[in-house]
Design an enzyme around this catalytic site. Sequence first.
Site, PDB file in Angstrom:
ATOM      1  N   ASP A  43       0.837  -1.211   0.000  1.00  0.00           N
ATOM      2  CA  ASP A  43       0.000   0.000   0.000  1.00  0.00           C
ATOM      3  C   ASP A  43       0.865   1.251   0.000  1.00  0.00           C
ATOM      4  OD1 ASP A  43      -2.778  -1.121   2.072  1.00  0.00           O
ATOM      5  OD2 ASP A  43      -2.029  -1.744   0.111  1.00  0.00           O
ATOM      6  N   ALA A  44       1.952   1.189   0.756  1.00  0.00           N
ATOM      7  CA  ALA A  44       2.823   2.364   0.863  1.00  0.00           C
ATOM      8  C   ALA A  44       3.439   2.690  -0.507  1.00  0.00           C
ATOM      9  CB  ALA A  44       3.920   2.111   1.880  1.00  0.00           C
ATOM     10  N   ASP A  47       0.798   4.208  -2.645  1.00  0.00           N
ATOM     11  CA  ASP A  47       0.592   5.612  -2.268  1.00  0.00           C
ATOM     12  C   ASP A  47       1.707   6.491  -2.815  1.00  0.00           C
ATOM     13  OD1 ASP A  47      -0.796   4.923   1.012  1.00  0.00           O
ATOM     14  OD2 ASP A  47      -1.687   4.954  -0.982  1.00  0.00           O
ATOM     15  N   SER A  92      -2.107 -11.617  15.324  1.00  0.00           N
ATOM     16  CA  SER A  92      -0.946 -12.003  14.526  1.00  0.00           C
ATOM     17  C   SER A  92       0.152 -12.491  15.460  1.00  0.00           C
ATOM     18  CB  SER A  92      -0.485 -10.834  13.684  1.00  0.00           C
ATOM     19  OG  SER A  92      -0.154  -9.781  14.534  1.00  0.00           O
ATOM     20  N   LEU A  93       1.260 -12.872  14.887  1.00  0.00           N
ATOM     21  CA  LEU A  93       2.355 -13.418  15.679  1.00  0.00           C
ATOM     22  C   LEU A  93       3.566 -12.512  15.584  1.00  0.00           C
ATOM     23  CD1 LEU A  93       2.260 -17.123  14.451  1.00  0.00           C
ATOM     24  CD2 LEU A  93       1.631 -16.312  16.709  1.00  0.00           C
ATOM     25  N   GLU A 126       5.543 -26.155  14.780  1.00  0.00           N
ATOM     26  CA  GLU A 126       4.827 -26.604  13.580  1.00  0.00           C
ATOM     27  C   GLU A 126       5.124 -25.641  12.440  1.00  0.00           C
ATOM     28  OE1 GLU A 126       1.343 -25.590  15.914  1.00  0.00           O
ATOM     29  OE2 GLU A 126       0.448 -24.728  14.113  1.00  0.00           O
ATOM     30  N   LYS A 128       4.866 -22.829   9.671  1.00  0.00           N
ATOM     31  CA  LYS A 128       4.049 -21.630   9.469  1.00  0.00           C
ATOM     32  C   LYS A 128       3.652 -21.654   7.998  1.00  0.00           C
ATOM     33  CE  LYS A 128       3.853 -16.708  10.397  1.00  0.00           C
ATOM     34  NZ  LYS A 128       3.332 -16.180   9.147  1.00  0.00           N
ATOM     35  N   ASP A 130       2.192 -20.562   4.518  1.00  0.00           N
ATOM     36  CA  ASP A 130       2.094 -19.277   3.834  1.00  0.00           C
ATOM     37  C   ASP A 130       0.819 -19.244   2.986  1.00  0.00           C
ATOM     38  OD1 ASP A 130       2.766 -16.779   3.072  1.00  0.00           O
ATOM     39  OD2 ASP A 130       4.455 -17.339   1.809  1.00  0.00           O
ATOM     40  N   ARG A 149      -9.559 -13.288   7.853  1.00  0.00           N
ATOM     41  CA  ARG A 149      -9.062 -12.584   9.027  1.00  0.00           C
ATOM     42  C   ARG A 149      -9.453 -11.108   8.989  1.00  0.00           C
ATOM     43  NH1 ARG A 149      -4.241  -9.821  10.281  1.00  0.00           N
ATOM     44  NH2 ARG A 149      -3.649 -10.099  12.436  1.00  0.00           N
ATOM     45  N   GLU A 185      -5.195 -22.234   8.266  1.00  0.00           N
ATOM     46  CA  GLU A 185      -4.702 -21.591   7.054  1.00  0.00           C
ATOM     47  C   GLU A 185      -5.278 -22.252   5.810  1.00  0.00           C
ATOM     48  OE1 GLU A 185      -2.825 -19.200   8.132  1.00  0.00           O
ATOM     49  OE2 GLU A 185      -1.588 -18.470   6.462  1.00  0.00           O
ATOM     50  N   TYR A 237      -5.070 -24.976  13.104  1.00  0.00           N
ATOM     51  CA  TYR A 237      -4.000 -24.837  14.095  1.00  0.00           C
ATOM     52  C   TYR A 237      -4.362 -23.961  15.289  1.00  0.00           C
ATOM     53  CZ  TYR A 237      -3.179 -20.675  11.199  1.00  0.00           C
ATOM     54  OH  TYR A 237      -3.339 -19.518  10.492  1.00  0.00           O
ATOM     55  N   LYS A 301       4.416 -22.605  20.089  1.00  0.00           N
ATOM     56  CA  LYS A 301       3.329 -22.192  20.985  1.00  0.00           C
ATOM     57  C   LYS A 301       3.467 -22.920  22.315  1.00  0.00           C
ATOM     58  CE  LYS A 301       0.304 -21.940  16.984  1.00  0.00           C
ATOM     59  NZ  LYS A 301      -0.700 -22.632  16.187  1.00  0.00           N
ATOM     60  N   LYS A 325      10.974 -17.219  11.629  1.00  0.00           N
ATOM     61  CA  LYS A 325      10.919 -17.141  10.164  1.00  0.00           C
ATOM     62  C   LYS A 325      12.182 -17.720   9.532  1.00  0.00           C
ATOM     63  CE  LYS A 325       7.540 -14.829   8.554  1.00  0.00           C
ATOM     64  NZ  LYS A 325       7.359 -13.472   8.466  1.00  0.00           N
ATOM     65  N   CYS A 419      13.676  20.313   4.355  1.00  0.00           N
ATOM     66  CA  CYS A 419      12.535  19.431   4.116  1.00  0.00           C
ATOM     67  C   CYS A 419      12.141  19.527   2.650  1.00  0.00           C
ATOM     68  CB  CYS A 419      11.371  19.852   5.007  1.00  0.00           C
ATOM     69  SG  CYS A 419       9.844  19.007   4.601  1.00  0.00           S
ATOM     70  N   CYS A 422       8.336  21.314   2.613  1.00  0.00           N
ATOM     71  CA  CYS A 422       8.038  22.700   2.999  1.00  0.00           C
ATOM     72  C   CYS A 422       9.260  23.599   2.958  1.00  0.00           C
ATOM     73  CB  CYS A 422       7.377  22.753   4.370  1.00  0.00           C
ATOM     74  SG  CYS A 422       8.522  22.382   5.707  1.00  0.00           S
ATOM     75  N   CYS A 442      12.178  17.456   9.805  1.00  0.00           N
ATOM     76  CA  CYS A 442      11.771  18.764   9.318  1.00  0.00           C
ATOM     77  C   CYS A 442      11.338  19.584  10.526  1.00  0.00           C
ATOM     78  CB  CYS A 442      10.591  18.579   8.354  1.00  0.00           C
ATOM     79  SG  CYS A 442       9.652  20.076   8.085  1.00  0.00           S
ATOM     80  N   CYS A 448       4.342  22.500   7.784  1.00  0.00           N
ATOM     81  CA  CYS A 448       4.760  21.497   6.804  1.00  0.00           C
ATOM     82  C   CYS A 448       3.556  20.660   6.377  1.00  0.00           C
ATOM     83  CB  CYS A 448       5.840  20.597   7.385  1.00  0.00           C
ATOM     84  SG  CYS A 448       6.347  19.320   6.229  1.00  0.00           S
TER      85      CYS A 448
HETATM   86  S1  IVH Z   1      -1.115 -19.388  15.152  1.00  0.00           S
HETATM   87  C1  IVH Z   1      -2.819 -16.148  18.032  1.00  0.00           C
HETATM   88  N1  IVH Z   1      -0.065 -21.185  13.585  1.00  0.00           N
HETATM   89  O1  IVH Z   1       0.539 -16.578  10.577  1.00  0.00           O
HETATM   90  C2  IVH Z   1      -1.969 -16.776  17.009  1.00  0.00           C
HETATM   91  N2  IVH Z   1      -0.520 -19.044  12.660  1.00  0.00           N
HETATM   92  O2  IVH Z   1       1.698 -14.125  11.626  1.00  0.00           O
HETATM   93  C3  IVH Z   1      -2.729 -17.439  15.940  1.00  0.00           C
HETATM   94  N3  IVH Z   1      -0.012 -18.856  10.279  1.00  0.00           N
HETATM   95  O3  IVH Z   1      -2.445 -14.830  10.960  1.00  0.00           O
HETATM   96  C4  IVH Z   1      -1.896 -17.874  14.805  1.00  0.00           C
HETATM   97  N4  IVH Z   1       0.711 -20.912  10.003  1.00  0.00           N
HETATM   98  O4  IVH Z   1      -2.334 -16.625   9.157  1.00  0.00           O
HETATM   99  C5  IVH Z   1      -0.508 -19.920  13.681  1.00  0.00           C
HETATM  100  N5  IVH Z   1       0.833 -22.889  12.294  1.00  0.00           N
HETATM  101  C6  IVH Z   1       0.384 -21.646  12.403  1.00  0.00           C
HETATM  102  C7  IVH Z   1       0.370 -20.763  11.299  1.00  0.00           C
HETATM  103  C8  IVH Z   1      -0.086 -19.467  11.478  1.00  0.00           C
HETATM  104  C9  IVH Z   1       0.471 -19.754   9.415  1.00  0.00           C
HETATM  105  C10 IVH Z   1      -0.341 -17.476   9.939  1.00  0.00           C
HETATM  106  C11 IVH Z   1      -1.719 -17.019  10.330  1.00  0.00           C
HETATM  107  C12 IVH Z   1      -1.523 -15.831  11.217  1.00  0.00           C
HETATM  108  C13 IVH Z   1      -0.148 -15.403  10.864  1.00  0.00           C
HETATM  109  C14 IVH Z   1       0.500 -14.670  12.002  1.00  0.00           C
END
Ligand code: IVH
Length: 699
Positions: A43-44, A47, A92-93, A126, A128, A130, A149, A185, A237, A301, A325, A419, A422, A442, A448
């Site tokens: 988005d940035a 913009d 989110s995480l 576990e 993550k 995508d 979400r 997911e 999950y 977790k 990650k 700046c 301005c 600035c 500004c």
């Molecule tokens: S747990 C309260 N487990 O990652 C935490 N999230 O960055 C609930 N995601 O929005 C999320 N794999 O879309 C969890 N094994 C996993 C995941 C997972 C992918 C995504 C999910 C979340 C995002 C957070």
Amino acid sequence: MPKRSSETDMSPEAAAEEHARLAQEIAEHDVRYHQQDAPTISDADYDALRRRLDHLESLFPTLKSTSSPSAKVGAAPSEKFAKVRHVVPMLSLGNVFADEEVEDFVGRIRRFLGLGADASVSLTAEPKIDGLSCSLRYEKGVLVTAATRGDGFEGEDVTANVRTIGSIPNVLKGDVPEICEVRGEVYMSHTDFAALNVNQEATGGKLFANPRNAAAGSLRQLDPTITAARPLQFFAYAWGEMSAVPAKTQSGVVAAFAAMGLPTNPLMRLCYSVKDMLDVYRAIEARRATLGYDIDGVVYKVDDLALQARLGFVSRSPRWAVAHKFPAEKATTILEGIEIQVGRTGALTPVARLKPVTVGGVVVSNATLHNEDEIARKDVRIGDTVIVQRAGDVIPQILGAVLEKRPADTKPYVFPDVCPVCGSAALREIDAKGETDAVRRCTGGLICAAQAVERLKHFASRNAFDIEGLGDKQIEFFHEKGLIRAPADIFTLARRDAESLTKIRNFEGFGETSVRNLFAAIEARRHIAINRFIYALGIRHVGETNAKRLARHFGNFAALREVGIKAADPESEARAELTGIEGIGAVVAEALADFFAEAHNEEALNALLAEVTTEPMEEVAASSPVAGKTVVFTGALERMTRDEAKAMAERLGAKVSGSVSKKTDLLVAGADAGSKLAKARELGVEVISEDEWLARVNG
Ligand code: IVH
């Protein structure tokens, strides 16, 4: 608007050409975003393109035409899907990258819970996935709603589409809680993704950039028959609202989901140490290429749900989980230019304009250069071949230049000291320790335009006044037209319009309905929770958390304002009151004092308070027996750590203070309490033990 010499020096023909190119690019992004669910830029960045276009038009007004994208305001189509409110927000995480950060994460958990060196804490690990997260609501075992979400609080109703996903049961088997909201997911496998693109190509459809975009585009289809033809899959999950949680552990609930017939990831493992966690991480990473679906890390977790509950949340992420990650992906490209953007607090941020390059499946054309020192340290020059790194949703970064490829005629980049918007001097502040701030700012303050616009955007943003229909683009538009220059102007807009000063509906892009909706949205915000109000003011260092701390402490805005004004004197009692608030330090107190000392702010506040009224803070558990009370913890607590005690009290709407005064309502005294206990007794403050506290808040 940044003045780039390349633009100011441009001939009208060159400007027309660049304008046409930008207009075309914006139009393409509009289609990708609104119609195809497959944006290729952030988005940035989008913009920034629009700002460049506006800037060109301001230099060459003849370029303005009704067909220019600059004439379109609120291009987003009306809501396609019905909205679904998440009873339990979808959070989110936090992310970590290095092994040490995993250790820190576990260390923080142990400290928070006050676990001894020999007490073990088990965590699940576990992949993550995508894809995109989705919440499936089952009532009496039958799927009733499925939602994306969205912003975490409200998502889109994609029930009809989810019903077409083969692996998601419409009816759950066995022992299922009456209300059972399963979260997980939605994703697309590599083979299905490749086949889909082959088919798209053959039928003249558009190609998807990666499996995640393909999954998102397929799920967010208005026509469920299209979704049905797209092979989507799901892993459960997590969960939202549950009438009864089927197990006492994370792994147990996921196992229960599997027993109900839901797909769960087979790679989840239980870990009993940091070493176990890192071993699982490496094992999963080693299998990444052959899994058949995209993953971008490993999620850890805390397994025990009682511990999860004690750990709770910080801002939008749980303390009990984190995403580890995989390392970022890299690519090289040409640095075509450096543009300076001016933010809400006047910070000048350099943005690298890059020759578009694909990094980890996404086309990148901009990257952050952080600040002036960073550019100097890396000595990146316009024309250089640079290494770009992108990690997940993090803004792409420039790691450095490839010196062997440096053209002969490059010069070191000279950071502007005025700046670009301005023309005011842009300075680097020197702090109390004599250190120069990394950020050049600035000094134009209210004169500004860039700062004014950014402040207004912040004011109307989702976590502040949350005015629907008054997004970034609309703010820029109203500001440019001179209709909104200060926050109060938002609330007088309808009145002025009625007096036919402006007649917004005469502006291109504003239909009768959109104006009516906008005015109604503004009207709806004349009453606002005090914490949002404080946050909306955009005081430096006062984000949502500090705004809540201040709101909790003062209860009403007038009280904060009075203390803020008196706090101008660093030695004053008022300044001491501010720094005495748990979590508020000297820097924040000074920022508050500076804010209230500024005459323009005083004026803007008076005008604003003539239009809006503040209400009690939101999210306070009104029924909690300690809501609104000022609590002090002292002595050694045995059943919980100090951090945990504080977090619990705040969750229940209490203010936690570090010292006892007349304003203290309750002192929770642990073993060996000393002077605070004595002072509380002297002042007649109620004193209770840790057990009494727990009984009171749990009872
Ligand atoms: S747990 C309260 N487990 O990652 C935490 N999230 O960055 C609930 N995601 O929005 C999320 N794999 O879309 C969890 N094994 C996993 C995941 C997972 C992918 C995504 C999910 C979340 C995002 C957070």
